[in-house]
Design an enzyme around this catalytic site. Structure first.
Site, PDB file in Angstrom:
ATOM      1  N   ILE A 173       0.837  -1.213   0.000  1.00  0.00           N
ATOM      2  CA  ILE A 173       0.000   0.000   0.000  1.00  0.00           C
ATOM      3  C   ILE A 173       0.866   1.255   0.000  1.00  0.00           C
ATOM      4  O   ILE A 173       0.529   2.257  -0.645  1.00  0.00           O
ATOM      5  CB  ILE A 173      -0.989  -0.003   1.197  1.00  0.00           C
ATOM      6  CG1 ILE A 173      -2.072   1.058   0.996  1.00  0.00           C
ATOM      7  CG2 ILE A 173      -0.274   0.215   2.514  1.00  0.00           C
ATOM      8  CD1 ILE A 173      -2.972   0.787  -0.183  1.00  0.00           C
ATOM      9  N   SER A 180      11.627   0.833   7.491  1.00  0.00           N
ATOM     10  CA  SER A 180      11.184  -0.547   7.300  1.00  0.00           C
ATOM     11  C   SER A 180      12.331  -1.485   7.634  1.00  0.00           C
ATOM     12  O   SER A 180      13.492  -1.170   7.369  1.00  0.00           O
ATOM     13  CB  SER A 180      10.737  -0.780   5.853  1.00  0.00           C
ATOM     14  OG  SER A 180      10.464  -2.150   5.623  1.00  0.00           O
ATOM     15  N   ARG A 181      11.999  -2.637   8.167  1.00  0.00           N
ATOM     16  CA  ARG A 181      13.030  -3.642   8.438  1.00  0.00           C
ATOM     17  C   ARG A 181      13.351  -4.473   7.204  1.00  0.00           C
ATOM     18  O   ARG A 181      14.360  -5.176   7.179  1.00  0.00           O
ATOM     19  CB  ARG A 181      12.574  -4.563   9.569  1.00  0.00           C
ATOM     20  CG  ARG A 181      12.533  -3.906  10.942  1.00  0.00           C
ATOM     21  CD  ARG A 181      12.091  -4.882  12.001  1.00  0.00           C
ATOM     22  NE  ARG A 181      10.729  -5.354  11.758  1.00  0.00           N
ATOM     23  CZ  ARG A 181      10.138  -6.333  12.450  1.00  0.00           C
ATOM     24  NH1 ARG A 181      10.804  -6.967  13.399  1.00  0.00           N
ATOM     25  NH2 ARG A 181       8.897  -6.687  12.184  1.00  0.00           N
ATOM     26  N   LYS A 213      -5.564   2.743   6.933  1.00  0.00           N
ATOM     27  CA  LYS A 213      -6.633   1.924   7.509  1.00  0.00           C
ATOM     28  C   LYS A 213      -6.276   0.443   7.421  1.00  0.00           C
ATOM     29  O   LYS A 213      -5.479   0.062   6.557  1.00  0.00           O
ATOM     30  CB  LYS A 213      -7.960   2.240   6.820  1.00  0.00           C
ATOM     31  CG  LYS A 213      -8.055   1.753   5.350  1.00  0.00           C
ATOM     32  CD  LYS A 213      -8.502   0.328   5.264  1.00  0.00           C
ATOM     33  CE  LYS A 213      -8.042  -0.382   4.035  1.00  0.00           C
ATOM     34  NZ  LYS A 213      -8.310  -1.821   4.027  1.00  0.00           N
TER      35      LYS A 213
END
Length: 309
Positions: A13, A35-36, A89
């Site tokens: 997303i 981010s990992r 969301k």
């Protein structure tokens, strides 16, 4: 003013929607990714918010695009750093966590924006206007798609807090809770859960009006449809008005005739709204779609179905 934004969670997303929309909006400048497991080109990337903070890169706000289960702790950390927040969301796995996040943002005097992307098109706004003051006695939501297409390889959706089919289903409920002239409530549900998963692959739901008046209100969610998407909402009123939202809410049919067909630019509108909220220093958090989902789980009758693979 240009707001310096970091995107946290660089999955599908974020890649498909958030990053392109940030690039097109002159109110924002992407300064970092967090981010990992992934990186975004041309900006610094970090594995944690603490690493981003330690880098001394100036940040005004963050977009949280991680799975919902980890967002409360991340949001509190971001708020402690003085950053405003946009949440993808579903915002959190529980209503309690969303209310706690909202309260913490208020305490820190930061903007918190819980975005419901399916609400952002003209056809939905027109449906809301036509339903104002009406007595709704019929609702049929049909939200069916292929999980392999929309969530490829995403194991978190099958874990507790991952929502399962309610991840897309909550999009429909975000439209319903926006356009109906008064709230509806979960009455009963049958929830189909694969034998090797913790979250549902399908659900059939009955709703009720708050005043107890007779009404036929239902929703059917299914992640096993392999022949395209069915994203539709049909609504009838006591006065004889019939509305039909199709194609994810982008097409509005009134009494059998097309009234409007929107060109979808949901995430562009989300970032335009976020910029307005930041400039006004105002938060926007609507828990009603999440509350409906929570109530469906509370009242739902679980049924074990075939393993998903």
């Amino acid at each position: 003013m240009v707001f310096r934004i970091a995107v946290v969670g660089l999955g599908k997303i974020a890649t498909d929607q958030h990053l392109p929309c940030i690039a097109k909006n002159r109110n924002f400048k992407l300064v970092a990714g967090v981010s990992r497991h992934a990186k975004v080109e041309q900006v610094a990337c970090f594995e944690s918010l603490s690493q981003l903070r330690a880098s001394k890169i100036a940040v005004d706000c963050v977009a949280l695009c991680t799975p919902p289960a980890v967002r409360l702790a991340m949001a509190r950390e971001a708020l402690d750093y003085g950053w405003h927040i946009l949440i993808e969301k579903p915002p959190t796995p529980t209503v309690g966590e969303l209310l706690a996040m909202e309260a913490y943002a208020r305490k820190k005097k930061r903007v918190l924006y819980a975005a419901w992307h399916s609400r952002y098109n003209r056809s939905v706004d027109m449906a809301k206007a036509r339903l104002k003051g009406q007595h709704v006695n019929f609702l049929k939501v049909t939200w069916k798609e292929d999980v392999r297409k929309w969530h490829p390889g995403q194991e978190w959706i099958w874990q507790p807090g991952g929502f399962g089919v309610f991840d897309p289903g909550i999009n429909a409920l975000s439209i319903v809770t926006k356009i109906l002239p008064e709230p509806i409530f979960a009455d009963s549900a049958t929830i189909e859960v694969p034998a090797n998963a913790s979250t549902p692959i399908a659900a059939d739901i009955r709703f009720k009006r708050g005043d107890g008046a007779a009404a036929d209100l239902s929703a059917a969610f299914d992640w096993r449809q392999e022949t395209g998407e069915t994203w539709e909402i049909e609504i009838g009123t006591k006065s004889g008005l019939a509305l039909h939202l199709k194609k994810g809410g982008s097409v509005l049919i009134v009494n059998g005739k097309i009234a409007h067909e929107a060109v979808l630019h949901e995430y562009e509108d989300i970032y335009a709204k976020f910029a307005r909220l930041l400039k006004a220093k105002k938060s926007e958090v609507d828990a009603s779609p999440l509350q409906l989902v929570s109530d469906c789980f509370m009242l739902g009758r679980p049924v074990t179905t075939a393993e998903f693979s």
